[in-house]
Design a protein around this motif. Sequence first.
Motif, PDB file in Angstrom:
ATOM      1  N   SER A  36      -2.798   0.986  -4.412  1.00 36.70           N
ATOM      2  CA  SER A  36      -2.579   0.041  -3.324  1.00 36.70           C
ATOM      3  C   SER A  36      -2.144  -1.306  -3.890  1.00 36.70           C
ATOM      4  O   SER A  36      -2.937  -2.013  -4.499  1.00 36.70           O
ATOM      5  CB  SER A  36      -3.865  -0.118  -2.509  1.00 36.70           C
ATOM      6  N   GLN A  37      -0.863  -1.632  -3.704  1.00 36.82           N
ATOM      7  CA  GLN A  37      -0.267  -2.876  -4.210  1.00 36.82           C
ATOM      8  C   GLN A  37      -0.119  -3.835  -3.032  1.00 36.82           C
ATOM      9  O   GLN A  37       0.582  -3.534  -2.076  1.00 36.82           O
ATOM     10  CB  GLN A  37       1.095  -2.565  -4.846  1.00 36.82           C
ATOM     11  N   PRO A  38      -0.773  -5.004  -3.092  1.00 38.42           N
ATOM     12  CA  PRO A  38      -0.795  -5.896  -1.928  1.00 38.42           C
ATOM     13  C   PRO A  38       0.523  -6.638  -1.715  1.00 38.42           C
ATOM     14  O   PRO A  38       1.393  -6.644  -2.585  1.00 38.42           O
ATOM     15  CB  PRO A  38      -1.910  -6.882  -2.281  1.00 38.42           C
ATOM     16  N   GLY A  39       0.617  -7.272  -0.561  1.00 39.06           N
ATOM     17  CA  GLY A  39       1.715  -8.198  -0.323  1.00 39.06           C
ATOM     18  C   GLY A  39       2.795  -7.649   0.575  1.00 39.06           C
ATOM     19  O   GLY A  39       2.701  -6.559   1.129  1.00 39.06           O
ATOM     20  N   ASN A  40       3.854  -8.456   0.649  1.00 41.47           N
ATOM     21  CA  ASN A  40       5.019  -8.129   1.447  1.00 41.47           C
ATOM     22  C   ASN A  40       6.241  -8.407   0.582  1.00 41.47           C
ATOM     23  O   ASN A  40       6.846  -9.472   0.658  1.00 41.47           O
ATOM     24  CB  ASN A  40       5.025  -8.981   2.724  1.00 41.47           C
ATOM     25  N   ASN A  41       6.554  -7.444  -0.288  1.00 39.51           N
ATOM     26  CA  ASN A  41       7.651  -7.631  -1.237  1.00 39.51           C
ATOM     27  C   ASN A  41       8.183  -6.276  -1.688  1.00 39.51           C
ATOM     28  O   ASN A  41       7.771  -5.246  -1.172  1.00 39.51           O
ATOM     29  CB  ASN A  41       7.184  -8.493  -2.425  1.00 39.51           C
ATOM     30  N   GLU A  42       9.068  -6.285  -2.662  1.00 37.02           N
ATOM     31  CA  GLU A  42       9.755  -5.068  -3.123  1.00 37.02           C
ATOM     32  C   GLU A  42       8.810  -4.013  -3.702  1.00 37.02           C
ATOM     33  O   GLU A  42       9.145  -2.835  -3.744  1.00 37.02           O
ATOM     34  CB  GLU A  42      10.774  -5.431  -4.209  1.00 37.02           C
ATOM     35  N   ILE A  43       7.648  -4.430  -4.220  1.00 33.76           N
ATOM     36  CA  ILE A  43       6.765  -3.482  -4.906  1.00 33.76           C
ATOM     37  C   ILE A  43       5.486  -3.189  -4.143  1.00 33.76           C
ATOM     38  O   ILE A  43       4.710  -2.329  -4.548  1.00 33.76           O
ATOM     39  CB  ILE A  43       6.415  -3.974  -6.330  1.00 33.76           C
ATOM     40  N   SER A  44       5.232  -3.893  -3.032  1.00 37.59           N
ATOM     41  CA  SER A  44       3.960  -3.723  -2.334  1.00 37.59           C
ATOM     42  C   SER A  44       3.921  -2.407  -1.558  1.00 37.59           C
ATOM     43  O   SER A  44       4.937  -1.763  -1.334  1.00 37.59           O
ATOM     44  CB  SER A  44       3.692  -4.919  -1.428  1.00 37.59           C
ATOM     45  N   GLY A  45       2.703  -2.030  -1.197  1.00 40.87           N
ATOM     46  CA  GLY A  45       2.491  -0.822  -0.418  1.00 40.87           C
ATOM     47  C   GLY A  45       1.667   0.205  -1.165  1.00 40.87           C
ATOM     48  O   GLY A  45       1.288   0.006  -2.323  1.00 40.87           O
ATOM     49  N   ILE A 106      -9.369  -2.794  -9.098  1.00 34.41           N
ATOM     50  CA  ILE A 106     -10.502  -1.880  -9.019  1.00 34.41           C
ATOM     51  C   ILE A 106      -9.973  -0.460  -9.220  1.00 34.41           C
ATOM     52  O   ILE A 106      -9.126   0.003  -8.456  1.00 34.41           O
ATOM     53  CB  ILE A 106     -11.254  -2.007  -7.687  1.00 34.41           C
ATOM     54  N   TYR A 107     -10.456   0.171 -10.275  1.00 38.41           N
ATOM     55  CA  TYR A 107     -10.041   1.519 -10.654  1.00 38.41           C
ATOM     56  C   TYR A 107     -11.174   2.495 -10.349  1.00 38.41           C
ATOM     57  O   TYR A 107     -12.336   2.209 -10.645  1.00 38.41           O
ATOM     58  CB  TYR A 107      -9.748   1.587 -12.156  1.00 38.41           C
ATOM     59  N   VAL A 117      -6.445   3.088  -7.364  1.00 41.07           N
ATOM     60  CA  VAL A 117      -6.319   1.718  -7.856  1.00 41.07           C
ATOM     61  C   VAL A 117      -6.103   0.798  -6.665  1.00 41.07           C
ATOM     62  O   VAL A 117      -5.238   1.053  -5.825  1.00 41.07           O
ATOM     63  CB  VAL A 117      -5.140   1.566  -8.846  1.00 41.07           C
ATOM     64  N   GLU A 118      -6.918  -0.258  -6.592  1.00 42.42           N
ATOM     65  CA  GLU A 118      -6.750  -1.298  -5.582  1.00 42.42           C
ATOM     66  C   GLU A 118      -6.490  -2.608  -6.310  1.00 42.42           C
ATOM     67  O   GLU A 118      -7.268  -3.002  -7.172  1.00 42.42           O
ATOM     68  CB  GLU A 118      -8.012  -1.445  -4.741  1.00 42.42           C
TER      69      GLU A 118
END
Length: 133
Positions: A36-45, A106-107, A117-118
Amino acid sequence: MMENQSKQTVIEFLTSVKAIDLEKIGQLLSPGVNWSQPGNNEISGLKRSQQEVFGMVGKMFELSGNTLQLDAYHSISLNGNRVACLLHWIAEKPSGEKLDVYNIDIYTVENGKICNVEIFSADQVQEDGFWKN
């Protein structure tokens, strides 16, 4: 015992990330890892496989002009098979735009592999700006 194994797995993973040892990283991530990749960008989600995680990392290197670097990791804290740590990331685009951010990751480790992964960013605004294409 489980906590020690989980901690050791995460330390090996972070050491491999610092060294950009993709083979070792692949050995330590579960094939079906959820990331889980935070944010609002090319790599998030949410990434739902090792393949999607490696795709995200490739995009991060592309966007950063191959300068993305795990500068340091600290404070490895345990709760059963979950391991939390503080990471410091740096990068500089060819344009001179810099990334200098701390994350708490957090793994979750099962059977010696990271399966969840968070990522929590200390400066999501900076990350969203940096990771825009």
